[in-house]
Design an enzyme around this catalytic site. Structure first.
Site, PDB file in Angstrom:
ATOM      1  N   SER A 298      15.291   5.319   1.534  1.00 15.30           N
ATOM      2  CA  SER A 298      14.347   6.480   1.575  1.00 15.30           C
ATOM      3  C   SER A 298      15.279   7.509   0.912  1.00 15.30           C
ATOM      4  CB  SER A 298      14.145   6.711   3.182  1.00 15.30           C
ATOM      5  OG  SER A 298      13.265   7.760   3.526  1.00 15.30           O
TER       6      SER A 298
ATOM      7  N   ASP B  47       3.643   1.869   4.000  1.00 10.46           N
ATOM      8  CA  ASP B  47       4.776   2.662   4.471  1.00 10.46           C
ATOM      9  C   ASP B  47       4.142   3.890   5.270  1.00 10.46           C
ATOM     10  OD1 ASP B  47       6.784   4.977   4.546  1.00 10.46           O
ATOM     11  OD2 ASP B  47       7.830   3.939   3.350  1.00 10.46           O
TER      12      ASP B  47
ATOM     13  N   HIS C   3       8.255   1.375   6.897  1.00  8.16           N
ATOM     14  CA  HIS C   3       9.287   2.342   6.336  1.00  8.16           C
ATOM     15  C   HIS C   3      10.725   1.895   6.773  1.00  8.16           C
ATOM     16  CE1 HIS C   3      10.745   5.912   4.362  1.00  8.16           C
ATOM     17  NE2 HIS C   3      11.625   6.078   5.082  1.00  8.16           N
TER      18      HIS C   3
END
Length: 349
Positions: free
Chosen positions: A156, A282, A310
């Site tokens: 991320s 996501d 995610h």
């Protein structure tokens, strides 16, 4: 053969590859929110013994490192970079660390500036574009062991930092290969997505964690340069980044920050073998930010999956038990790259 040099120049290639990741979601967990939330909320935290090191920086601040695995000189080192509000306790980071340790790797987890329990000394904190500290660590590791293998993995926000740093270093990158997952290639669209629908749940959770971090920091560090009350009551990331991230890190406003911190424009400059894994569902992003092959360096492979959420990627293991596919996939990738690199080094020697 010196380490941190490209093992292979893609023949006649002008851009990267996009392929199917091969990930198959657990049949009961195909929903993107289940994929995202189950590993974060229900998974037990993997046990990992850590050796802490405080790395002092030239500007008077510091970042914390956590080492795990072998202490043998010459062992390959994997630098792991957490996501927003993450750190040494992040389950995905610990899970991958354990898999790599079983393969003989040394782990160096980087807790970005201001992450963790101890506030950093300066007013600024880490952000999506904060790649300087990672680059500093890379060069430090290279000086400590010039011939050693150094790999890097980010998730991320951490993935954005890793890819941006690789692009900034280009041919001089002091790492040998890298991987990243669930990367926000374009930050404006992600911030906008988080303002709407179910995604607001993720925004609320992340902002809540950031508010706690800032309150703790404000008790020890002078934050008079910002309107603290406005930041702590920010309803979304646009307002938060306008009032906190941008002014403390040299950006004009949130839009300037999003434009300059995103890794997307740096992908074509990467010169080390790099794997990116991304789920098309996501829930914190939109599909439109996924780069095309032309935006990728020939050294970059982007693997896409229909499901995964995610930083989720939960598959069905033995007897249908949920299993973390992404950690196994990354461990296998890093190990393949290690074997190839060591083989090339022996051939040259």
């Amino acid at each position: 053969m010196p380490s941190a040099t490209p093992l292979r120049q893609p023949a006649a290639a002008t851009h990267g590859r996009i392929q199917n990741s091969g990930f198959r979601a657990h049949p009961l967990l195909r929903n993107p929110h289940l994929q995202t939330m189950l590993p974060a909320l229900l998974r037990p935290r993997p046990p990992l013994d850590l050796r802490r090191e405080r790395l002092e920086l030239d500007d008077g601040d510091f970042v914390d490192l956590a080492w795990a695995g072998t202490e043998q000189t010459g062992a390959p080192t994997a630098v792991l970079v957490h996501g927003l509000t993450g750190g040494f306790e992040s389950k995905y980071l610990r899970g991958l660390a354990l898999q790599l340790i079983d393969l003989g790797w040394r782990i160096c987890a980087l807790q970005l500036r201001g992450g963790g329990e101890s506030p950093n000394r300066l007013a600024r904190c880490y952000h999506h574009g904060d790649s300087a500290d990672l680059r500093h660590l890379w060069h430090l590791l290279r000086r400590r062991e010039p011939e050693g293998i150094v790999a890097t993995v980010g998730w991320s926000l951490g993935g954005n930092v890793v890819l941006k740093a690789l692009g900034e270093e280009g041919d001089q990158a002091p790492v040998d290969f890298a991987a990243a997952a669930s990367v926000p290639f374009s930050l404006y669209e992600c911030a906008e997505r988080l303002r709407h629908g179910v995604a607001r749940i993720y925004q609320s959770h992340l902002l809540g964690a950031l508010r706690r971090m800032i309150r703790h920091k404000a008790s020890r560090v002078d934050l008079s340069a910002i309107d603290l009350d406005a930041v702590l009551s920010a309803p979304d990331f646009f307002t938060f980044d306008d009032g906190f991230t941008a002014p403390l890190n040299g950006f004009a406003d949130a839009h300037d920050y999003y434009a300059r911190a995103a890794c997307g424009p740096y992908l074509q400059a990467i010169r080390r073998p790099t794997l990116i894994v991304h789920a098309q569902d996501d829930p914190m992003m939109v599909r439109e930010i996924i780069p095309r092959a032309e935006a990728l360096s020939p050294f970059v492979t982007l693997q896409l999956s229909t499901h995964g959420g995610h930083v989720g990627f939960v598959e069905a293991g033995p007897r249908g038990r949920p299993r973390m596919w992404l950690e196994r996939h990354f461990a296998e990738y890093l190990q393949r790259q290690r074997v190839e690199h060591e083989g090339a080094s022996r051939a040259v020697a």
